[in-house]
Design a protein around this motif. Structure first.
Motif, PDB file in Angstrom:
ATOM      1  N   MET A  98       0.851  -1.190   0.000  1.00  0.00           N
ATOM      2  CA  MET A  98       0.000   0.000   0.000  1.00  0.00           C
ATOM      3  C   MET A  98       0.890   1.245   0.000  1.00  0.00           C
ATOM      4  N   SER A  99       0.648   2.157  -0.934  1.00  0.00           N
ATOM      5  CA  SER A  99       1.446   3.379  -1.012  1.00  0.00           C
ATOM      6  C   SER A  99       1.058   4.348   0.091  1.00  0.00           C
ATOM      7  N   ILE A 100       2.028   5.101   0.553  1.00  0.00           N
ATOM      8  CA  ILE A 100       1.832   6.064   1.617  1.00  0.00           C
ATOM      9  C   ILE A 100       1.772   7.453   1.008  1.00  0.00           C
ATOM     10  N   ASP A 101       0.795   8.247   1.384  1.00  0.00           N
ATOM     11  CA  ASP A 101       0.629   9.586   0.851  1.00  0.00           C
ATOM     12  C   ASP A 101       1.818  10.454   1.253  1.00  0.00           C
ATOM     13  N   PRO A 102       2.256  11.351   0.371  1.00  0.00           N
ATOM     14  CA  PRO A 102       3.425  12.189   0.682  1.00  0.00           C
ATOM     15  C   PRO A 102       3.279  13.021   1.945  1.00  0.00           C
ATOM     16  N   PRO A 103       2.116  13.670   2.220  1.00  0.00           N
ATOM     17  CA  PRO A 103       2.046  14.462   3.452  1.00  0.00           C
ATOM     18  C   PRO A 103       2.190  13.645   4.713  1.00  0.00           C
ATOM     19  N   ILE A 104       2.040  12.316   4.604  1.00  0.00           N
ATOM     20  CA  ILE A 104       2.093  11.492   5.808  1.00  0.00           C
ATOM     21  C   ILE A 104       3.496  10.919   6.035  1.00  0.00           C
ATOM     22  N   ILE A 105       4.347  10.979   4.995  1.00  0.00           N
ATOM     23  CA  ILE A 105       5.671  10.378   5.121  1.00  0.00           C
ATOM     24  C   ILE A 105       6.474  11.055   6.234  1.00  0.00           C
ATOM     25  N   ALA A 106       6.288  12.378   6.369  1.00  0.00           N
ATOM     26  CA  ALA A 106       7.056  13.118   7.367  1.00  0.00           C
ATOM     27  C   ALA A 106       6.692  12.718   8.785  1.00  0.00           C
ATOM     28  N   MET A 107       5.546  12.109   8.988  1.00  0.00           N
ATOM     29  CA  MET A 107       5.129  11.751  10.330  1.00  0.00           C
ATOM     30  C   MET A 107       5.667  10.391  10.759  1.00  0.00           C
ATOM     31  N   LEU A 108       6.278   9.658   9.881  1.00  0.00           N
ATOM     32  CA  LEU A 108       6.654   8.284  10.168  1.00  0.00           C
ATOM     33  C   LEU A 108       8.082   8.144  10.699  1.00  0.00           C
ATOM     34  N   SER A 109       8.642   9.238  11.120  1.00  0.00           N
ATOM     35  CA  SER A 109       9.977   9.163  11.703  1.00  0.00           C
ATOM     36  C   SER A 109       9.929   8.438  13.039  1.00  0.00           C
ATOM     37  N   THR A 110      11.055   7.886  13.407  1.00  0.00           N
ATOM     38  CA  THR A 110      11.106   7.138  14.662  1.00  0.00           C
ATOM     39  C   THR A 110      10.893   8.062  15.840  1.00  0.00           C
ATOM     40  N   SER A 111      10.108   7.603  16.787  1.00  0.00           N
ATOM     41  CA  SER A 111       9.808   8.369  17.991  1.00  0.00           C
ATOM     42  C   SER A 111       9.737   7.408  19.150  1.00  0.00           C
ATOM     43  N   PRO A 112      10.018   7.891  20.335  1.00  0.00           N
ATOM     44  CA  PRO A 112       9.973   7.002  21.501  1.00  0.00           C
ATOM     45  C   PRO A 112       8.571   6.476  21.754  1.00  0.00           C
ATOM     46  N   ILE A 113       8.524   5.282  22.302  1.00  0.00           N
ATOM     47  CA  ILE A 113       7.234   4.654  22.593  1.00  0.00           C
ATOM     48  C   ILE A 113       6.854   4.970  24.037  1.00  0.00           C
ATOM     49  N   PRO A 114       5.749   5.689  24.248  1.00  0.00           N
ATOM     50  CA  PRO A 114       5.325   5.999  25.621  1.00  0.00           C
ATOM     51  C   PRO A 114       4.684   4.775  26.262  1.00  0.00           C
ATOM     52  N   VAL A 115       5.316   4.229  27.261  1.00  0.00           N
ATOM     53  CA  VAL A 115       4.822   3.001  27.883  1.00  0.00           C
ATOM     54  C   VAL A 115       3.514   3.253  28.607  1.00  0.00           C
ATOM     55  N   GLY A 116       3.459   4.315  29.422  1.00  0.00           N
ATOM     56  CA  GLY A 116       2.248   4.600  30.184  1.00  0.00           C
ATOM     57  C   GLY A 116       1.053   4.880  29.292  1.00  0.00           C
ATOM     58  N   SER A 117       1.252   5.689  28.243  1.00  0.00           N
ATOM     59  CA  SER A 117       0.157   6.004  27.321  1.00  0.00           C
ATOM     60  C   SER A 117      -0.294   4.773  26.549  1.00  0.00           C
ATOM     61  N   SER A 118       0.647   3.906  26.186  1.00  0.00           N
ATOM     62  CA  SER A 118       0.280   2.686  25.467  1.00  0.00           C
ATOM     63  C   SER A 118      -0.556   1.760  26.344  1.00  0.00           C
ATOM     64  N   ILE A 119      -0.166   1.650  27.621  1.00  0.00           N
ATOM     65  CA  ILE A 119      -0.957   0.830  28.542  1.00  0.00           C
ATOM     66  C   ILE A 119      -2.350   1.412  28.728  1.00  0.00           C
ATOM     67  N   PHE A 120      -2.423   2.740  28.847  1.00  0.00           N
ATOM     68  CA  PHE A 120      -3.730   3.386  28.983  1.00  0.00           C
ATOM     69  C   PHE A 120      -4.586   3.166  27.740  1.00  0.00           C
ATOM     70  N   PHE A 121      -3.988   3.295  26.563  1.00  0.00           N
ATOM     71  CA  PHE A 121      -4.735   3.122  25.316  1.00  0.00           C
ATOM     72  C   PHE A 121      -5.250   1.687  25.183  1.00  0.00           C
ATOM     73  N   ALA A 122      -4.418   0.716  25.513  1.00  0.00           N
ATOM     74  CA  ALA A 122      -4.859  -0.677  25.448  1.00  0.00           C
ATOM     75  C   ALA A 122      -5.949  -0.969  26.472  1.00  0.00           C
ATOM     76  N   SER A 123      -5.793  -0.417  27.680  1.00  0.00           N
ATOM     77  CA  SER A 123      -6.829  -0.615  28.711  1.00  0.00           C
ATOM     78  C   SER A 123      -8.137   0.040  28.301  1.00  0.00           C
ATOM     79  N   ALA A 124      -8.051   1.218  27.675  1.00  0.00           N
ATOM     80  CA  ALA A 124      -9.260   1.907  27.233  1.00  0.00           C
ATOM     81  C   ALA A 124      -9.971   1.111  26.143  1.00  0.00           C
ATOM     82  N   LEU A 125      -9.227   0.547  25.205  1.00  0.00           N
ATOM     83  CA  LEU A 125      -9.852  -0.271  24.162  1.00  0.00           C
ATOM     84  C   LEU A 125     -10.502  -1.520  24.755  1.00  0.00           C
TER      85      LEU A 125
END
Length: 690
Positions: free
Chosen positions: A1-28
């Protein structure tokens, strides 16, 4: 699947927030559990097939995740350095979440749920016949959508040139436009209905009057549903008796219909005698006829279950409210023991009667008034923000509660994240409340543990169809720099703003929210319905305003009598056996096995089959007045009115009435001569020829 050009800039590596990820999974996980509990309330999960339960579950869980994802997207797109003090996720995860949620919702609302609803409602036995019926039923709707898509594709191709992305842009823009039109219409109703309902329910006596005024109409609809079901079941009985001809080819199908229909003989005896005549069932039995009969039987059974459930809840609510009113003298409140009460609080036994009295008489009404004032202010703020977002966005209350203009760039912290979630949740709730307030959806309804499969698909599809447009409309409240920096805008918003028509529609169409708001505030629909039906159909609120005394057919006094009969076991609808209810008046309660109860039940059913007069018609017999509910002037006015209405005609006026000339009447005119034959002949006696 091709990625739109305006979205390519957002795909840079970023740290993974552990607390927010746990909250997001618990919320789902929490959302999934709540959706399962909601399905359990309106569907029988064990008896519901997986091909129905899974799409309905996804159509409810995915929109709830959208409400959760928008505030997280706002905080993630406004983070600085190490990240904001809020719940945030990496850009890649947010993009994947938006893609999964949006395209699954799109496929569910525009393809799977419409086809599945008609598949369940087809009436055919084999899957092939159900699929063919579902495709034929949705063909006209899909053809209209295809024509609109063709016109839109031509416009976008002229504006920006034809490319493959033009098709994707068209699909997303048209789905958004249609969803926004429906969302603004329904949300306008809900923004008025939510606080108004709270204010009205704070007055206990007024709430009881409205319930009693609604009871006659609901009772009539219930009896009509019972009669319709009996009529269809009588056709099945006649088919079962036919042992020759084409009926033998479908004998197994007919036996299955007869097994599911098991009414009591005393309910069916009257209709079976009327249905044995010719013309009830065709001479040649076909698969199409049996499928139509099966479909009507399914709808009739669920319609009866719907009105039985509504009638049970209405009777129990009236009994609870009457108990609250009666407790003012003793300051002790005791609800009647029942396994199914009208509300959760009334079934609790933790409070003593004195504390329960203060809870229901003082605490709950004041809480409703406070919530009504709070939601009224919230509705005003949302409407004001819709009006000024394109002219003066800095005056928008919703914007100021989420974004701080004195910061550059504006960050969305955890507190403002909660405020954004509350705004979005209230807007979605108002749109869903508007579904019941508008009352233009036919006989679809949600019934506890017995919702029809087609209705479940329709409601789930409506929830999924409204959430994404409301979420993006909420995003348009925010400043342009904040909105365009979100992943939601780069995924959906830029396609909507691709053409000047789409961008202008998104900003100026929400102003039309004033139309449903004005219609709901001033009861425009009831007045138009009253004018078009010559006063024969009125809303419940109009009944109370035009007939505050409750006299006549369909008044609140008739509703009070119907509720009293049901509570005393004389109504014949079996409330006491269904809900385990016990009347607080044992002295006047008649045993269900007694001859008095059987005769009352038979009389009630016979009256329900008889043609009823319209609700707007005046009653020929005035009910007995309650002397303790009237003052001196009201009592005197009623006595004068009754004197004139019951007065006999003088003898000098009792001669022959005025008779029309022979040339103006249709007496002794067997032939259609002259000009009459050009207009289809003379009308039948009592009819009008158009």
């Amino acid at each position: 699947m091709s990625i739109d050009p305006p979205i390519i800039a957002m795909l840079s590596t970023s740290p993974i927030p552990v607390g927010s990820s746990i909250f997001f999974a618990s919320a789902l996980l929490t959302i999934s559990v709540l959706v399962l509990l909601l399905l359990r309330r309106f569907l029988t999960l064990r008896a519901t097939p997986a091909y129905l339960a899974i799409p309905v579950f996804l159509a409810l869980a995915l929109p709830a995740s959208v409400v959760l994802l928008v505030p997280i997207d706002l905080a993630s797109s406004s983070r600085e350095g190490a990240g904001p003090t809020a719940i945030w996720l990496p850009d890649r995860l947010i993009l994947v979440s938006w893609r999964i949620a949006y395209w699954l919702i799109f496929v569910l609302t525009w393809a799977i749920l419409p086809l599945l609803g008609e598949y369940i409602d087809s009436g055919y036995r084999d899957p092939k016949g159900r699929i063919h019926y579902s495709i034929r039923s949705n063909a006209r709707y899909q053809l209209i959508v295809l024509c609109c898509a063709t016109v839109g594709l031509i416009y976008i191709s002229i504006q920006n040139g034809f490319e493959f992305t033009s098709i994707k842009t068209l699909v997303m823009a048209l789905a958004y436009v249609w969803g926004l039109v429906l969302a603004i219409y329904l949300m306008g109703h809900g923004l008025v209905s939510i606080p108004r309902t709270l204010f009205r329910n704070a007055n206990v006596s007024g709430r009881l009057r409205r319930i009693q005024a609604h009871a006659p109409r609901l009772h009539d609809r219930l009896m009509d549903a019972i009669n319709d079901l009996e009529s269809l079941e009588s056709q099945v009985t006649q088919l079962q008796r036919r042992k020759t001809g084409t009926a033998l080819d479908f004998q197994e199908w007919i036996e299955e219909l007869a097994e599911t229909a098991s009414p009591s003989p005393e309910l069916r005896s009257g209709l079976l005698e009327q249905s044995d005549g010719p013309g009830t069932i065709p001479a040649v039995i076909t698969e199409r006829y049996l499928a139509d009969l099966t479909r009507r039987l399914q709808r009739a059974r669920h319609q009866k279950a719907r009105f039985v459930d509504e009638w049970d809840r209405l009777v129990l609510s009236a009994d609870d409210i009457q108990a609250i009113i009666n407790s003012s003298a003793s300051q002790k409140l005791e609800f009647n023991h029942s396994t199914h009460r009208s509300s959760f609080l009334s079934s609790l036994k933790l409070l003593n009667p004195y504390m329960r009295y203060h809870l229901y008489v003082h605490v709950i009404p004041n809480v409703r008034l406070g919530l009504g004032a709070l939601f009224s202010a919230a509705s005003v703020c949302i409407v004001w923000s819709e009006l000024v977002k394109s002219l003066a966005p800095r005056l928008s209350v919703v914007t100021l509660s989420i974004v701080s203009y004195h910061k550059a760039p504006a960050q969305v912290e955890f507190g403002r994240q909660l405020i954004a979630s509350a705004w979005l949740l209230y807007m979605c709730s108002a749109a869903l409340v508007g579904v019941n307030d508008a009352k233009v959806w036919g006989n679809r309804a949600l019934v506890r543990r017995n919702t029809y499969g087609e209705s479940a698909c329709w409601y789930a599809g409506l929830v999924a169809k409204l959430t994404v447009p409301i979420a993006y409309n909420f995003l348009t409240f925010l400043p342009e720099s904040v909105r365009q920096n979100t992943t939601f805008y780069k995924f959906l918003g830029r396609f909507i703003d691709l053409t000047p028509l789409g961008k202008g529609f998104d900003y100026f169409f929400p102003v039309f929210i004033l139309v449903p708001i004005g219609a709901t505030l001033f009861n425009l629909y009831g007045r138009v319905q009253n004018i078009c039906s010559w006063g024969l159909i009125e809303d419940d609120e109009d009944d109370l305003e035009n007939n505050p005394g409750g006299y006549g057919l369909g008044g609140w006094r008739e509703g009070r009598d119907l509720i009293e009969r049901e509570l005393n076991g004389l109504g014949g609808l079996g409330l006491s056996t269904r809900s385990g209810h016990r009347s607080p008046r044992p002295a006047s309660r008649i045993d269900e096995e007694s001859p008095a109860f059987s005769s009352s039940r038979t009389a009630l059913l016979e009256n329900s089959r008889a043609p009823r007069a319209p609700r707007g018609a005046a009653a020929t017999i005035t009910p007995m007045e309650d002397e303790d509910e009237e003052n001196f002037f009201q009592s005197f006015a009623h006595r004068v009115k009754n004197t004139f209405e019951t007065a006999g005609k003088p003898q000098w006026l009792q001669g022959d009435s005025f008779r029309l000339p022979r040339w103006m009447s249709n007496e002794n005119s067997e032939s259609n001569d002259g000009l009459a034959r050009w207009f289809g002949g003379r009308p039948a006696p009592g009819g009008v020829r158009l």
